[in-house]
Design an enzyme around this catalytic site. Structure first.
Site, mmCIF file in Angstrom:
data_model
loop_
_atom_site.group_PDB
_atom_site.id
_atom_site.type_symbol
_atom_site.label_atom_id
_atom_site.label_comp_id
_atom_site.label_asym_id
_atom_site.label_seq_id
_atom_site.Cartn_x
_atom_site.Cartn_y
_atom_site.Cartn_z
ATOM 1 N N ARG A 100 0.843 -1.188 0.000
ATOM 2 C CA ARG A 100 0.000 0.000 0.000
ATOM 3 C C ARG A 100 0.887 1.251 0.000
ATOM 4 O O ARG A 100 1.964 1.247 0.594
ATOM 5 C CB ARG A 100 -0.837 -0.044 1.280
ATOM 6 N N THR A 377 -10.159 0.000 -8.632
ATOM 7 C CA THR A 377 -9.206 -0.982 -8.184
ATOM 8 C C THR A 377 -9.203 -2.094 -9.226
ATOM 9 O O THR A 377 -10.059 -2.118 -10.098
ATOM 10 C CB THR A 377 -9.715 -1.574 -6.857
ATOM 11 N N ASN A 397 -6.620 4.267 -6.619
ATOM 12 C CA ASN A 397 -7.777 4.819 -5.911
ATOM 13 C C ASN A 397 -8.845 5.215 -6.913
ATOM 14 O O ASN A 397 -9.644 4.400 -7.322
ATOM 15 C CB ASN A 397 -7.416 5.971 -4.970
ATOM 16 N N SER A 449 -10.109 -0.820 1.540
ATOM 17 C CA SER A 449 -11.149 -1.856 1.521
ATOM 18 C C SER A 449 -10.719 -3.062 0.692
ATOM 19 O O SER A 449 -11.451 -4.049 0.603
ATOM 20 C CB SER A 449 -12.444 -1.305 0.909
ATOM 21 N N GLY A 469 -13.662 -1.890 -6.530
ATOM 22 C CA GLY A 469 -14.888 -1.129 -6.284
ATOM 23 C C GLY A 469 -14.975 -0.407 -4.954
ATOM 24 O O GLY A 469 -16.062 -0.348 -4.366
ATOM 25 N N GLY A 470 -13.870 0.145 -4.450
ATOM 26 C CA GLY A 470 -13.921 0.918 -3.196
ATOM 27 C C GLY A 470 -14.510 0.067 -2.083
ATOM 28 O O GLY A 470 -14.205 -1.127 -1.975
#
Ligand code: GLY
Length: 566
Positions: A100, A377, A397, A449, A469-470
């Site tokens: 990340r 994503t 993002n 997420s 998809g967040g």
């Protein structure tokens, strides 16, 4: 009469050929005996298959796919962003790699507040929106520990795709055209992602990325140093200086991806290994499954009003906890064992009622310490012939990140800083309200997420799951799993069945437009749900393995995904 029959036969022939072409394009599930790769894009899936056939294992293929997606899915596949990898090797060991992005060293808690007001444009559409990219470090680390092939071999197909180009699909062309006005604001992005003659991209256009090919060549030759120092670092820092960003040479030099232990949870006969924090997906999925363990879901029926009501209430509670407790575990203490405790989650369901909603305003996070023992994503999934399995989710993002391409280096930067809590109480781009645990600090990782997941039964890998998809990643991954395990759906149905989503705040039950019948919607409204139709809830690219070891690659028909294998 003869003429009419011949005409009808021709029509049937054309229809059949077209349907087959359509099936191939929309990527329905396919089964393979040995190995399978499922990604959001067909060239990347082909690259993964080729690496497996050259003697690479699932990790070699994953690294090759990641670099290929940086070329063929610039919307989300990337080298300017970050992600997570969960793997399970053929000896049963599991591991999770956190690559990340991190906040730059000069980042501050209030960096997106000006004159006392939160400025969403700064955390989404500016150079300040970028976290320090983690993909290149992560890929090299994964390859060094688990791969069989050298970096030059796994990166070569991506270099070729960038140098020689590939033909855009209709969806890829639309995605680029949708963002053309934003690309035009930056000289570099305009050059790389809009056409010189100013016309829109069309399906079939050849998309060549020469500067990106050179950046990938530098990584191939110099490894980490080909990105985090030298020419590529110069170009990132120059772009930052030009547009007011703060990523420095020191940020790039000091970036490190990290191995972490996956979160393990169980449901029925299945064990799930999910990316741990700073992914919120592991804790949320584990909480939701634990909350549901005493209900007979099958009896309720797939997407019946009762099923949707119960599962929504479970989602609401898990996301309320997410907002309060979760952040980067290197910076905040997460009461993980309390949050995962059965009694805690069953207690949280005490306020559940079959006839009415628990409004999000009346519900907050729980008190897990009491139980403490101590739009964008991309997901890809790979299983090789020895049974090594890899699930990766990676992102910039937003779609195409902050739309700022690094001049001379050919890749886009992320706008991941928006995943931090810019100001408590203010929603981020996904409408998520988050807490202090996820506030900005130098070198801290923003909560995510992304939920790559590997599922086993009797110690053998049975599913490789994940989604784009967040926040909908969490609920889409969770529903793919339930669809297969509870309702026994086949690999294609488990991915394509209509989904719904609730994230505590805003207090809305999102559903795919044709996924709930009018009378189901009526019943849910009567209970007090605020229904909100939504386009696609997540894009899953999953693998399911049956009792005989047959591997089903199952791309989500909501996108351009493709399965390849042998
Ligand atoms: N950027 C979306 C996520 O990581 O959740």
């Amino acid at each position: 009469m003869k003429f009419v029959i011949r005409f009808l036969l021709i029509l049937i022939f054309i229809f059949t050929v077209q349907s087959e072409a359509l099936l191939a394009q929309t990527g329905w599930a396919k089964s393979y005996e040995n190995a399978v790769v499922v990604t959001a894009e067909k060239h990347a899936s082909q690259v993964g298959k080729r690496i497996l056939q050259q003697g690479g294992n699932a990790v070699d293929a994953a690294v090759a796919v990641q670099f290929a997606l940086a070329v063929t899915e610039p919307r989300a596949g990337n080298i300017g962003g970050g992600g997570f990898m969960v793997l399970r090797m053929d000896d049963g060991t599991t591991n999770a790699l956190d690559f990340r992005e991190r906040a730059p060293e000069q980042a501050t808690k209030d960096m997106f507040i000006k004159d006392g007001e939160y400025k969403p444009d700064l955390s989404r559409r500016s150079a300040l929106a970028s976290g320090v990219p983690g993909v290149v470090d992560g890929m090299i680390k994964a390859l060094e520990r688990y791969g069989n092939l050298p970096l030059e071999t796994v990166i070569e197909p991506a270099i070729q795709l960038a140098r020689e180009g590939y033909k855009l699909t209709w969806l890829q062309a639309q995605d680029l055209n949708d963002k053309a006005e934003e690309f035009k604001q930056y000289r570099s992005s305009r050059r790389y992602f809009t056409k010189r003659d100013k016309t829109p991209y069309q399906e079939g256009d050849l998309f060549v990325q020469k500067d990106l090919a050179k950046t990938l060549e530098r990584i191939s030759r110099m490894g980490r140093d080909g990105f985090y120092s030298g020419l590529t670092a110069d170009r990132i820092v120059n772009t930052m200086e030009e547009f007011g960003g703060i990523i420095s040479y020191s940020d790039l030099k000091n970036y490190e991806s990290k191995w972490r232990d996956p979160v393990k949870t169980s449901f029925k006969d299945y064990d799930l290994y999910i990316m741990p924090p700073p992914s919120s997906g592991s804790i949320a999925i584990a909480q939701m499954l634990t909350s549901l363990e005493n209900y007979d879901l099958k009896e309720l029926g797939f997407n019946s009003a009762k099923y949707v009501h119960l599962v929504t209430e479970v989602m609401r509670r898990a996301f309320a906890d997410r907002a309060h407790f979760l952040g980067d575990p290197d910076f905040v203490r997460i009461p993980q064992s309390g949050l995962l405790d059965s009694a805690y989650n069953h207690d949280r369901m005490q306020s559940f009622r079959w006839d009415t909603v628990t409004s999000s305003n009346s519900i907050s996070h729980g008190d897990p310490l009491k139980y403490q023992e101590s739009n964008e994503t991309t997901q890809y999934s790979i299983v090789d012939k020895n049974g090594n399995a890899v699930a990766v989710t990676t992102t910039l993002n937003g779609s195409f990140g902050n739309k700022i391409a690094v001049d001379g280096a050919g890749f886009l930067l992320n706008n991941e800083m928006d995943d931090f809590t810019a100001q408590p109480g203010e929603p981020n781009m996904f409408g998520l309200i988050q807490g202090k645990a996820n506030s900005v600090a130098p070198k801290k990782r923003m909560l995510s997420s992304m939920s790559p997941t590997i599922v086993t039964k009797n110690d053998s890998t049975r599913m490789v799951l994940g989604a784009a998809g967040g926040p909908r990643i969490i609920t889409a991954t969770f529903q793919s799993f339930l669809n297969r395990v509870v309702f026994g759906m086949d690999p294609q149905q488990a991915n394509s069945a209509p989904r719904f989503h609730h994230q505590w705040m805003p207090d809305k039950l999102y559903y795919e437009e044709f996924g709930l019948s009018p009378d189901t919607r009526e019943k849910l409204k009567e209970k007090g749900h605020k229904l909100n139709p939504y386009g696609n809830i997540g894009r899953t690219h999953n693998i399911y393995i049956d009792n005989n070891g047959l591997k089903y690659g199952s791309p989500d028909p909501r996108g351009d995904g493709a399965a390849e294998g042998y």
